[in-house]
Design a protein around this motif. Structure first.
Motif, mmCIF file in Angstrom:
data_model
loop_
_atom_site.group_PDB
_atom_site.id
_atom_site.type_symbol
_atom_site.label_atom_id
_atom_site.label_comp_id
_atom_site.label_asym_id
_atom_site.label_seq_id
_atom_site.Cartn_x
_atom_site.Cartn_y
_atom_site.Cartn_z
ATOM 1 N N SER A 187 0.668 -1.262 -0.089
ATOM 2 C CA SER A 187 -0.070 -0.094 -0.154
ATOM 3 C C SER A 187 1.000 1.456 0.028
ATOM 4 O O SER A 187 0.546 2.219 -0.706
ATOM 5 N N PHE A 188 1.909 1.225 0.923
ATOM 6 C CA PHE A 188 2.582 2.308 0.927
ATOM 7 C C PHE A 188 3.321 2.579 -0.290
ATOM 8 O O PHE A 188 3.476 3.904 -0.690
ATOM 9 N N MET A 189 3.929 1.665 -1.238
ATOM 10 C CA MET A 189 4.705 1.776 -2.269
ATOM 11 C C MET A 189 3.869 2.326 -3.377
ATOM 12 O O MET A 189 4.294 2.958 -4.135
ATOM 13 N N THR A 190 2.480 1.949 -3.267
ATOM 14 C CA THR A 190 1.677 2.517 -4.160
ATOM 15 C C THR A 190 1.365 3.712 -4.180
ATOM 16 O O THR A 190 1.376 4.619 -5.026
ATOM 17 N N VAL A 191 1.247 4.368 -2.936
ATOM 18 C CA VAL A 191 1.072 5.874 -2.693
ATOM 19 C C VAL A 191 2.563 6.482 -3.223
ATOM 20 O O VAL A 191 2.377 7.558 -3.787
ATOM 21 N N MET A 192 3.582 5.853 -3.093
ATOM 22 C CA MET A 192 4.799 6.518 -3.502
ATOM 23 C C MET A 192 5.020 6.639 -4.947
ATOM 24 O O MET A 192 5.905 7.366 -5.738
ATOM 25 N N LYS A 193 4.277 5.645 -5.717
ATOM 26 C CA LYS A 193 4.479 5.614 -7.119
ATOM 27 C C LYS A 193 3.975 6.801 -7.805
ATOM 28 O O LYS A 193 4.633 7.587 -8.693
ATOM 29 N N THR A 194 2.761 7.561 -7.207
ATOM 30 C CA THR A 194 2.234 8.729 -7.996
ATOM 31 C C THR A 194 2.416 9.777 -7.030
ATOM 32 O O THR A 194 1.981 11.151 -7.276
#
Ligand code: HEM
Ligand code: HEM
Ligand code: FE2
Lengths: 223, 453
Positions: free
Chosen positions: B150-157
């Motif tokens: 979940s955190f890495m997904t937020v970091m993507k955009t």
């Protein structure tokens, strides 16, 4: 208030509260041992038995747990250990309609558990569970010497008379009709197993003959 | 399906609802065992363990599904790793299955619950966190993988929205607060002290953060309300939740052998706990009233508002009535607690997840105009039944408190005679609740799927 201010208040306010909680926790941890007796190896072994058989799945202890069965905090306070041990080993031998099943404890486990329950009964719980306030208000004065002995020896920990008292032993409301023989009662009180095979009732050896007779006379009036 | 990741959310939701069904079925067995203790091959303790563990697990799985949905939608991208998401789902299902088998084996033969490395093999014998240590570790790994994804997904955009912040913050807090339940103490007092950190700081701390974030998310999605305004109130709500809730923990430290000052700390702070819950109700009504556009997903909005209301009633009102030490002294550990536990969990978290399902599943499946009537029926069957269960059990608790705690009658006598009718009514209303859950289960497979024509 702006969104940003609200956000900062949330973050720093919460952190502050958490720090206070940690400080109180440290303080509490330092005080707990003084509020409870020492934890011996036996007590710890008993606690492990408590977890092994998931006693908390039916009972509460310190009032927390499940509400299917009585609270265990003060279990050893009103009932003798021999009785509790027999009950733990096989509840339905003692009380045919008991809602507690036989769990398969061995003797050692039962002894350890009782040591553990004895420990919890001596923890300073800020006077919980409270004494029933209305019970003392409605409990009348003893009408006879026998009834006074009945109260003094806390027979109602296990027996009911007209709805008042524990349910570990038979209801005594009409015991005089069932068992009208004074001698039977005296022998039973002195040594229950001598008249009832494998009785789980404790023997009351500290009463003299006169007292036994008075108590037995009181019992046969119950009908 | 707009994002492949949403299939993972859907898998989590479906498993949630099926576990909900299991929870309610065993709940009915537990209720019958109050009338006939030997009603089932498994004893009450095992049935109860299954009841409350399936509850906690399905709510957690529902939160995970909801989070996977929210982060993809708010970050407008696929999950950081879709395969990892699938793996995490299946790992969770397998771990949960293994734990359940363990409980049943232990229930049939307690001797199988042996000690290994200082902990129990199948059942830890501690309410709610019965899962053995090996399962704790698997759960922690699963949650860490979930958080990472979940955190890495937020970091993507890098779209750091307020909802994502509070949601992931709440989930991190949740993961951390699982740890105090993972060590053994010789003292039963310390055991319960740390145990409450897990139980209380979950339901009255981290889970409420998640609820506030999802509430804001749903209001925005359903009504198009300005995120700025929603975010501000959300921060105020969660700020107050933690301000009252963290030290409100003291309401469990009155009688377990802890020092007397907790009576003050717990009494004062926990009495304030209903305030943020009331704010959430006001928030839900205000945003709904201010919206001019017609709402398509009526059932979604209905459930969202109902969640806010019942969160306040079940947790706030039914909690505050017994939270002062002067009252709790008499009601502690009675059926009053059970009544509160049921309405609070139902309002705060069951309705939250059910609302998320009705708000998001139709858009996952791509049909905005799904048939909503079964959703309404399911809601009313569940809610009316739950309200009656709670009234019944509150009655049982009042009788119990009066007879056992005030009059001094024996526990067993009160349970077996004076409370018998309450047990019978609970079982009957339980059957009504089951009807509602069955409808929900039917809906999760069908909502949003267009008619075949
Ligand atoms: C937000 C959701 C909440 C949930 C899901 C919840 C759930 C529960 C549950 C399940 C228990 C029983 C624990 C056990 O099994 O031993 C409990 C106990 C308790 N709750 Fe809550 N609760 C919530 C909020 C609140 C609030 C806001 C208050 C107070 C204002 C409160 C006050 C209490 C008290 C005083 C007890 C202890 C009862 C006793 O002494 O036996 N709860 N809660
Ligand atoms: C068919 C409906 C249900 C029935 C008949 C039922 C029955 C029961 C019973 C008999 C217990 C044991 C209580 C005790 O130890 O005295 C229990 C505990 C519990 N149930 Fe349910 N239940 C139902 C639905 C639910 C639902 C929907 C939830 C969640 C919202 C829930 C949450 C809990 C919790 C948290 C506990 C443990 C805490 C406590 O006893 O306070 N139950 N339930
Ligand atoms: Fe609490």
């Amino acid at each position: 208030m702006s969104t940003n201010a609200a956000k900062n208040l949330f973050i720093y306010g919460s952190l502050l509260c958490f720090v206070v909680l940690v400080i109180l926790t440290i303080d509490t941890m330092g005080k707990l041992d003084k509020r409870a007796p020492e934890i011996t190896e036996e007590v710890n072994a008993g606690k492990k038995v408590w977890h092994k058989y998931d006693c908390i799945g039916c009972h509460t202890i310190f009032g927390n747990g499940s509400y299917f069965a009585p609270d265990m905090t003060k279990a050893t306070e009103r009932k003798p250990k021999e009785y509790l041990k027999k009950f733990l080993l096989d509840p339905r031998v003692i009380k045919a309609d008991s809602a507690m099943p036989k769990l398969g404890l061995n003797e050692q486990e039962a002894d350890d558990l009782i040591a553990f329950l004895d420990w919890t009964s001596k923890v300073d719980t800020n006077d919980w569970p409270p004494k029933p306030i209305l019970a003392s208000a409605i409990a009348g004065k003893a009408a006879s010497a026998g009834q006074a002995l009945f109260q003094k020896h806390d027979c109602s920990a296990c027996h009911q008379i007209q709805g008042i008292g524990g349910a570990a032993g038979p209801d005594l409301t009409q015991v005089g009709a069932r068992r009208p023989d004074i001698d039977w009662h005296i022998r039973h009180l002195k040594d229950p197993s001598s008249v009832v095979r494998d009785s789980a009732m404790p023997a009351f050896t500290d009463m003299n003959d006169e007292e036994l007779k008075a108590l037995a006379e009181f019992l046969i009036t119950l009908k | 399906m707009k994002y492949q990741s949403h299939q993972i959310a859907l898998n989590f939701y479906t498993t949630s609802v099926l576990l909900f069904l299991v929870q309610v079925l065993v709940g009915i067995i537990a209720a019958l065992q109050f009338i006939w203790p030997d009603f089932f091959i498994l004893n009450f303790n095992t049935i109860r363990t299954l009841h409350i563990n399936s509850l906690v697990v399905w709510l957690l799985m529902g939160m995970m599904g909801a989070t996977y949905y929210v982060v993809t939608e708010e970050s407008e991208t696929e999950l950081w790793s879709v395969p990892l998401g699938h793996l995490q789902f299946w790992a969770t299902v397998i771990a949960v299955g293994a734990v359940v088998v363990g409980y049943i084996v232990m229930g049939l033969n307690p001797q199988a619950n042996t000690e290994v490395f200082g902990t129990r093999l199948l059942n830890e014998g501690r309410e709610y966190i019965e899962a053995p240590r090996w399962a704790d570790i698997l759960i922690v790994i699963s949650v860490l993988l979930f958080l990472l994804n979940s955190f890495m997904t937020v970091m993507k955009t890098r779209k750091f929205t307020a909802v994502q912040g509070v949601l992931l913050g709440g989930l991190t807090f949740l993961a951390l607060m699982y740890l105090p339940g993972m060590f053994y103490t010789k003292s039963m007092v310390k055991d319960q002290f740390w145990w409450w950190w897990v139980v209380h700081l979950w339901v009255e701390g981290s889970w409420e953060l998640i609820a506030a974030a999802l509430l804001a998310f749903m209001l925005h999605k359903l009504l198009g309300t300005d995120v700025k305004v929603l975010a501000k109130w959300m921060y105020i709500e969660v700020g107050l939740v933690l301000f009252t809730g963290i030290l409100g923990l003291g309401h469990h430290y009155y009688w377990i052998g802890t020092p007397e000052y907790w009576l003050w700390v717990g009494g004062i702070f926990s009495s304030l706990e209903p305030i943020p819950l009331l704010l959430m109700v006001w928030d839900a009504f205000r945003t709904t009233r201010e919206t001019r556009v017609p709402v398509q997903n009526r059932i979604g909005l209905y459930l969202t508002v109902a969640h806010a209301i019942f969160n306040f009633v079940g947790a706030g009102l039914w909690g505050v009535i017994h939270t002062l030490p002067q009252v709790n002294k008499w009601t502690h550990g009675t059926q009053i607690t059970t009544a509160h536990g049921h309405l609070a969990f139902y309002g705060a978290y069951v309705l939250l997840i059910v609302a998320m399902i009705y708000v998001t599943v139709p858009s996952i499946r791509g049909d905005k105009e799904f048939n909503q009537s079964r959703g309404f029926q399911s809601f009313w069957w569940m809610t009316i039944s739950m309200v009656f269960i709670v009234i019944t059990i509150t009655g049982a608790g009042m009788v119990q408190t009066y007879m056992e705690r005030l009059l001094g009658l024996d526990y067993v006598t009160v349970k077996a005679t004076y409370n018998l009718w309450f047990w019978i009514f609970r079982a009957i209303f339980g059957a009504g609740f089951l009807v509602g859950v069955l409808m929900l289960a039917a809906d999760i497979f069908s909502i949003g799927k267009r008619p075949a024509s």
